[in-house]
Write a protein that holds these residues in place. Structure first.
Motif, PDB file in Angstrom:
ATOM      1  N   VAL A 184      38.406  92.161  49.098  1.00 15.25           N
ATOM      2  CA  VAL A 184      37.332  93.155  49.114  1.00 15.25           C
ATOM      3  C   VAL A 184      36.592  93.049  50.446  1.00 15.25           C
ATOM      4  CG1 VAL A 184      35.171  93.880  48.030  1.00 15.25           C
ATOM      5  CG2 VAL A 184      37.059  93.056  46.596  1.00 15.25           C
ATOM      6  N   VAL A 221      39.323  97.998  50.269  1.00 13.36           N
ATOM      7  CA  VAL A 221      39.734  97.006  49.265  1.00 13.36           C
ATOM      8  C   VAL A 221      41.258  97.056  49.280  1.00 13.36           C
ATOM      9  CG1 VAL A 221      39.572  96.290  46.858  1.00 13.36           C
ATOM     10  CG2 VAL A 221      37.677  97.557  47.890  1.00 13.36           C
ATOM     11  N   THR A 240      36.496 101.230  50.481  1.00  9.81           N
ATOM     12  CA  THR A 240      35.434 100.595  49.700  1.00  9.81           C
ATOM     13  C   THR A 240      34.416 101.674  49.329  1.00  9.81           C
ATOM     14  OG1 THR A 240      35.740  98.603  51.011  1.00  9.81           O
ATOM     15  CG2 THR A 240      33.712  98.742  49.727  1.00  9.81           C
ATOM     16  N   SER A 273      28.589  99.940  47.696  1.00 10.55           N
ATOM     17  CA  SER A 273      29.635  99.040  47.200  1.00 10.55           C
ATOM     18  C   SER A 273      29.095  98.156  46.081  1.00 10.55           C
ATOM     19  CB  SER A 273      30.179  98.201  48.348  1.00 10.55           C
ATOM     20  OG  SER A 273      29.125  97.556  49.037  1.00 10.55           O
ATOM     21  N   VAL A 310      33.090  98.791  42.924  1.00  6.92           N
ATOM     22  CA  VAL A 310      34.195  98.005  43.493  1.00  6.92           C
ATOM     23  C   VAL A 310      35.130  97.552  42.361  1.00  6.92           C
ATOM     24  CG1 VAL A 310      34.765  95.868  44.731  1.00  6.92           C
ATOM     25  CG2 VAL A 310      32.884  97.319  45.545  1.00  6.92           C
TER      26      VAL A 310
END
Ligand code: BGC
Length: 259
Positions: free
Chosen positions: A12, A17, A38, A42, A47
């Motif tokens: 991440v 990601v 991302t 976030s 996420v």
């Protein structure tokens, strides 16, 4: 006996990601990695949704596949303890627990630079090195992994050393080079200051330089004058994914030791 489940590594980062199943014998991706932007902001939930998409994308990931996930912050016992370059809602958040619930799967959560360090230790530039190796990742921030005699000392945060009154990563990360539009030669002066400070404090035996910019290491590493040998990472941007998968499959429990 069915074949051993492949582990999955997910990294991440501030802009993407990224995840891929990992072949731990080869220390390489077993399949092409998937990258998803991302989400902004976030938040852990947003996420988490992207991570779930990545897990679902790979058919070979099964219920018993180890899954290692990195975050750009300190992680102790599954809780994120710092959030310099990620949404503040990660701070003190029980991210490992939340992600396990979201994915309905055990996971291992680890600092991104530590994962990259473990990747380099087992398959890359730190392999077989004695003494103290400091793996640094130059990107949005500066991440560090301390590896002493082949053992990771987790959660070193040497990217935040104070340099001339400033947070080192705010001047020496590759994001600072981009933000300020400075040349490699100008940036190398800052790296010189940073790495000499580090070597004077810790007297390492080797520096390994990772992060996306390590592919251009010839532009700046030869400009540095240090007593410590300094080499580019071998796995480059893959190190975090490979290291996270490695830790999830073998030995990640050490990161959760009571401290
Ligand atoms: C964070 C570290 C992280 C590094 C690279 C720093 O700002 O504090 O935990 O490893 O950035 O992402």
């Amino acid at each position: 006996m069915s074949k051993k489940a492949l582990p999955l590594g997910i990294d991440v980062g501030g802009s993407g990601v990224k995840g891929a199943p990992v072949d731990l014998d080869a220390g390489a991706f077993a399949e092409k990695r998937l990258r998803i932007e991302t989400p902004q902001p976030s938040t852990p939930e947003a996420v988490g949704d992207v991570i779930a998409q990545i897990v679902e994308h790979f058919d070979e990931i099964r219920g018993d596949s180890p899954i290692g996930i990195t975050v750009p912050g300190v992680v102790t016992k599954g809780v994120v303890r710092s959030a310099a370059n990620i949404d503040q809602r990660w701070l003190d958040f029980e991210a490992e627990k939340m992600l396990e619930k979201r994915l309905d799967h055990d996971i291992l959560l680890v600092n991104d630079a530590d994962a990259a360090g473990v990747g380099e230790l087992h398959y890359g530039a730190a392999k077989g090195q004695r003494g103290l190796v400091i793996v640094t990742t130059l990107g949005t921030g500066i991440g560090t992994a301390l590896i002493n005699e082949g053992e990771l000392v987790p959660n070193s945060e040497l990217g935040h050393l104070e340099l001339d009154g400033l947070d080192a990563e705010s001047v020496a990360a590759s994001s600072a080079k981009e933000r300020e539009g400075i040349s490699y030669a100008e940036w190398a002066k800052r790296l010189q200051r940073y790495y000499s400070h580090l070597e004077n404090l810790l007297w390492p035996d080797l520096f390994v330089v990772g992060g996306g910019v390590s592919k251009d290491s010839e532009e700046f590493l030869p400009l540095l004058s240090l007593r410590t040998p300094i080499v580019p990472a071998k796995l480059r941007n893959k190190a975090g994914i490979i290291g996270a998968a490695y830790l999830a499959a073998r030995g990640g429990e050490k990161l959760h030791a009571d401290r």
